[in-house]
Every structure is written in structure tokens, then in C-alpha cells.
Design a protein around this motif. Sequence first.
Motif, PDB file in Angstrom:
ATOM      1  N   LYS A 170       1.302  -1.277   0.440  1.00 46.35           N
ATOM      2  CA  LYS A 170       0.154  -0.353  -0.406  1.00 46.35           C
ATOM      3  C   LYS A 170       0.754   1.679   0.153  1.00 46.35           C
ATOM      4  N   GLU A 171       2.326   1.020   0.607  1.00 47.45           N
ATOM      5  CA  GLU A 171       2.843   2.555   1.104  1.00 47.45           C
ATOM      6  C   GLU A 171       3.633   2.820  -0.395  1.00 47.45           C
ATOM      7  N   LYS A 172       3.683   0.648  -1.213  1.00 48.67           N
ATOM      8  CA  LYS A 172       4.960   1.241  -2.271  1.00 48.67           C
ATOM      9  C   LYS A 172       3.789   2.388  -3.277  1.00 48.67           C
ATOM     10  N   LEU A 173       2.810   1.363  -3.621  1.00 49.20           N
ATOM     11  CA  LEU A 173       1.561   2.440  -4.558  1.00 49.20           C
ATOM     12  C   LEU A 173       1.437   3.987  -4.175  1.00 49.20           C
ATOM     13  N   ALA A 174       0.740   3.946  -3.047  1.00 52.04           N
ATOM     14  CA  ALA A 174       0.961   5.607  -2.751  1.00 52.04           C
ATOM     15  C   ALA A 174       2.232   6.414  -3.274  1.00 52.04           C
ATOM     16  N   ASN A 175       3.155   5.564  -2.794  1.00 47.40           N
ATOM     17  CA  ASN A 175       4.823   6.284  -3.276  1.00 47.40           C
ATOM     18  C   ASN A 175       4.965   6.578  -4.902  1.00 47.40           C
ATOM     19  N   ARG A 176       4.273   5.673  -5.488  1.00 47.57           N
ATOM     20  CA  ARG A 176       4.372   5.487  -6.744  1.00 47.57           C
ATOM     21  C   ARG A 176       3.243   6.606  -7.641  1.00 47.57           C
ATOM     22  N   GLN A 177       2.080   7.139  -6.632  1.00 45.63           N
ATOM     23  CA  GLN A 177       1.461   7.447  -7.102  1.00 45.63           C
ATOM     24  C   GLN A 177       1.689   9.465  -7.045  1.00 45.63           C
ATOM     25  N   TYR A 178       3.003   9.236  -6.048  1.00 42.73           N
ATOM     26  CA  TYR A 178       3.417  10.786  -5.960  1.00 42.73           C
ATOM     27  C   TYR A 178       4.332  10.968  -6.773  1.00 42.73           C
ATOM     28  N   LEU A 179       5.342   9.718  -6.985  1.00 45.67           N
ATOM     29  CA  LEU A 179       6.386  10.133  -7.873  1.00 45.67           C
ATOM     30  C   LEU A 179       5.351  10.396  -9.366  1.00 45.67           C
ATOM     31  N   GLU A 180       4.898   9.518  -9.445  1.00 46.37           N
ATOM     32  CA  GLU A 180       4.343   9.609 -11.348  1.00 46.37           C
ATOM     33  C   GLU A 180       3.782  11.517 -11.577  1.00 46.37           C
ATOM     34  N   GLN A 181       3.350  12.005 -10.451  1.00 48.81           N
ATOM     35  CA  GLN A 181       2.686  13.316 -10.250  1.00 48.81           C
ATOM     36  C   GLN A 181       3.874  14.320 -10.458  1.00 48.81           C
ATOM     37  N   TRP A 182       5.161  13.831  -9.799  1.00 52.70           N
ATOM     38  CA  TRP A 182       6.090  14.585  -9.583  1.00 52.70           C
ATOM     39  C   TRP A 182       6.679  14.953 -11.517  1.00 52.70           C
ATOM     40  N   MET A 183       6.944  13.715 -11.661  1.00 48.85           N
ATOM     41  CA  MET A 183       7.451  13.034 -13.310  1.00 48.85           C
ATOM     42  C   MET A 183       6.775  13.413 -14.162  1.00 48.85           C
ATOM     43  N   ASN A 184       5.300  14.465 -14.054  1.00 45.58           N
ATOM     44  CA  ASN A 184       4.878  14.640 -15.036  1.00 45.58           C
ATOM     45  C   ASN A 184       5.601  16.072 -14.983  1.00 45.58           C
ATOM     46  N   ARG A 185       5.949  16.466 -14.545  1.00 44.27           N
ATOM     47  CA  ARG A 185       6.681  17.812 -14.513  1.00 44.27           C
ATOM     48  C   ARG A 185       8.015  17.893 -15.165  1.00 44.27           C
ATOM     49  N   PHE A 186       8.842  16.647 -15.041  1.00 47.11           N
ATOM     50  CA  PHE A 186       9.298  16.772 -15.318  1.00 47.11           C
ATOM     51  C   PHE A 186       9.700  16.551 -16.752  1.00 47.11           C
ATOM     52  N   THR A 187       8.746  16.195 -17.932  1.00 46.22           N
ATOM     53  CA  THR A 187       8.796  15.344 -19.195  1.00 46.22           C
ATOM     54  C   THR A 187       9.750  16.432 -19.634  1.00 46.22           C
ATOM     55  N   THR A 188       9.482  17.839 -19.867  1.00 48.74           N
ATOM     56  CA  THR A 188      10.196  18.613 -20.230  1.00 48.74           C
ATOM     57  C   THR A 188      11.466  19.392 -19.927  1.00 48.74           C
ATOM     58  N   SER A 189      11.590  19.175 -18.797  1.00 47.49           N
ATOM     59  CA  SER A 189      12.787  19.266 -17.943  1.00 47.49           C
ATOM     60  C   SER A 189      14.010  19.017 -18.706  1.00 47.49           C
ATOM     61  N   ARG A 190      15.432  19.551 -18.375  1.00 48.70           N
ATOM     62  CA  ARG A 190      16.829  18.881 -19.066  1.00 48.70           C
ATOM     63  C   ARG A 190      17.433  16.957 -18.070  1.00 48.70           C
ATOM     64  N   ILE A 191      16.073  15.919 -17.495  1.00 49.56           N
ATOM     65  CA  ILE A 191      16.378  15.191 -16.980  1.00 49.56           C
ATOM     66  C   ILE A 191      16.948  14.388 -17.077  1.00 49.56           C
ATOM     67  N   LEU A 192      16.797  14.145 -18.645  1.00 50.67           N
ATOM     68  CA  LEU A 192      16.952  13.208 -20.049  1.00 50.67           C
ATOM     69  C   LEU A 192      18.768  13.953 -20.053  1.00 50.67           C
ATOM     70  N   ASP A 193      19.447  14.910 -20.544  1.00 53.62           N
ATOM     71  CA  ASP A 193      19.917  15.849 -20.783  1.00 53.62           C
ATOM     72  C   ASP A 193      21.761  15.648 -19.523  1.00 53.62           C
ATOM     73  N   VAL A 194      20.896  16.185 -18.875  1.00 53.78           N
ATOM     74  CA  VAL A 194      22.093  16.317 -17.414  1.00 53.78           C
ATOM     75  C   VAL A 194      22.241  14.776 -16.842  1.00 53.78           C
ATOM     76  N   ASN A 195      21.330  13.674 -17.685  1.00 50.51           N
ATOM     77  CA  ASN A 195      21.997  12.534 -17.459  1.00 50.51           C
ATOM     78  C   ASN A 195      22.229  11.209 -19.008  1.00 50.51           C
ATOM     79  N   SER A 196      22.923  12.103 -20.073  1.00 48.46           N
ATOM     80  CA  SER A 196      23.444  11.805 -21.180  1.00 48.46           C
ATOM     81  C   SER A 196      24.510  11.633 -20.956  1.00 48.46           C
TER      82      SER A 196
END
Length: 376
Positions: free
Chosen positions: A350-376
Motif C-alpha cells: 500500500k505504501e509503495k502504491l502511494a509512493n508510485r502515485q506521488y512520484l508519477e505526479q512529480w514526473m509529469n512535471r519533469f517531462t520537458t525538463s533537462r533530466i535526460l540531458d544531464v544524464n546523457s
Amino acid sequence: MVTTPLQPSKHPLAKYIHRLESGKALLKNSPDNLIEVVGILKSYGVVLDRYSINLNYIAENQFLVLFPFFKYFDGQFSWSKLFRHWWHDRINYEYAEYCMRGMLWHGGGKLDDYLDSPEFNRYCQDAIAAKIKGNLLVSSLNGLFPEFLPEQVKMLAYYSALGQFWRVMSDMFLSLSDRYDNGEIESIGDVVKHILDGLVESANKPITYAVEIKGKTYQLIPESAGLTFLMDTAVPYVEAVFFRGTPFLGTISYNAQANQIPSDQGSFNYGALYADPLPVGSAGIPPTLLMQDMRHFIPDYLHEFYRQTPRQEDDLLVKICISFQKSMYCVTTAALQGLAPYPLTTENPKEKLANRQYLEQWMNRFTTSRILDVNS
């Protein structure tokens, strides 16, 4: 009762969700990344020390000074400092004010709510009355425009709040550098843990603000207001500066008919996690001021790292911006870990599911960020 195992995320940035769930950082671990992150945070810590001192000085000693010509001198004026100021051989405190105004404009959190409260208005009016007593010109101005001075006091409250926030962060980054020099920080994970521990340690540190006028102290944000470091300065700062930011003049049209700026303020994505390093390294772009400040305090090992690249230091401000973005993804990792509903490495379904939902909401905001660039 059989519990269904949590399936892999189908989010476009699922890789980073799984990294966080496994206890890793948004920035991949590598020797080069470690040098860049620790080195740039050492420089940033020194700069934040200066920014913090100046913001607090302005809030406490330039209270309702309508034309604060010497606000960047911290009360230590000299002709040599003035000439260096005009020659721009100085710390660019304008960037600190740029961040402060970003927080003021985007608002959010209990600090923003408190500054709109009747309680703050009472404190504010008492301080204003004491400050302008006997000043016919400013008293007349206040009578004609009764909202003007209270808005200035609100802004000064943000000067103080940001100054207090950066005081903590400066000490945190400088102690990180000391631990790295002593061999205690050996990975990006160690960097994130150091920052997270610092955030947790200071989470409930009270944010207060008072000014002295004619020998009497006037409380504007008393401790009883219940404002604290983490939720009321750190979180609004991350929201305003890391994520939302403001469009850089000259790079995007402010014309409403052009529709280049979102009409929804919450959809802004001009913060540090999204910024293209090339414009940031150019004149006229506010973060360039920060990059110029940090270049003065880069440790020798980071200078040497930059010299090993093909362009060496010809594009130094761009390199600093890239390193700075990498460091901010480490800070963001610590913030996501600290604000998660449950420990990200939990095994409870249950805690993993709550965390997954929390992280996916945050990741929605990272889709146009430079997260891929800094890790390339």
C-alpha cells in the motif's frame, strides 16, 4: 489475502521513478558527476552566504527606505566599493532579488497565506506608522495609496524569509564540501543523503522577521505564526525557482497575442530544472549573474575538470550552468525523498502504491525538463 505486486510504471520517465524507488538519485552516479556536483555546490554555498547576508540586511536595515541606493553595501559603504560596484567587480545581488520576486509572485504555502492575514496586517500597520511618523511626504503618499507600503513590507518579508532559507542551505553546501575534502562523500547517493539529513534537521526551524524602528522592535512574523524552514520557505522556493521561474526577457514574447507564455501560472516551466544552458550563459539572462558569481569561487579540482574538456574554459558559464543543474537534481531528489508519503524504499504494498502515485505526479512535471540531458 493475496496482494497484487506493484507493476512497473508506464510513465514516460518510468526509469527515473524506478531509480527513486530503489533509493537512487535522479542524477546517475559517476566520478565526473560527483566532482561537478560537489565542486559547484561549494561555490554556490559561498555565493549563498553573501546573498543571505545581503537579503537579511535589506529586510532589517532598509525597512521602507524607498530609494535604497546603497542596499548592496551591507552598511559598509566606501568609495572603493562604490567604484567596484559601478565596474561590476562585485557579487551580483540582483540575482538574489530576482529569486525573491519569483517567490513573491508565485506565492504558495503558509508564508503567502500569512502575509495576507489580518494578523500580519496589524503588525504591518504598526510598523508603517512608526516608520513614517513625522514624515509628511511619505504619510501623504500612504494616505493616497494605502496599499503601497503594505505591499513593500510583504516584499521585505520575502527578503527575510529567503535570506533565512539560504543561510541554512549555504551552511549545508559548505559542510558537504568539507566532508568531500575529508573523504566522507564518495557518491551522488552520499550527496543526496547529506542534503536530505540537512533538510530534515532544519525542517522545523522557525522563520521569523522583526525590525527595529527608533529603538523599538516591531514583530512582523513572530514565532507564534508557526512558519518553518522546510514547508514555508524550502518548498515554495523549489516551486518558484526550480520549477516555475519566469520567462527570460528576449528569449520569448510577452505579447499576449503570441501565446508563447502559458495563461495558467501553474503551468510555467522556466525554472532551473528546465533552463537551456546556452541562453543562461548569455548577457541579459538573470541566472547568468549567478553563474558569474559562482565562477569566482570554483574549487581547483573543478577548474581542472573543466580544463580537460575540448573548449577548456572558453564556455565556462555554460559549463557552470550544466554542473549547477546536475546539483539541483540532487537537491530535488532529497526534497522528493523528504516529502514522500512513505520512505521510497518501503516494501509495504500500500505504501509503495502511494509512493508510485506521488512520484508519477512529480514526473509529469519533469517531462520537458533537462533530466535526460544531464544524464546523457
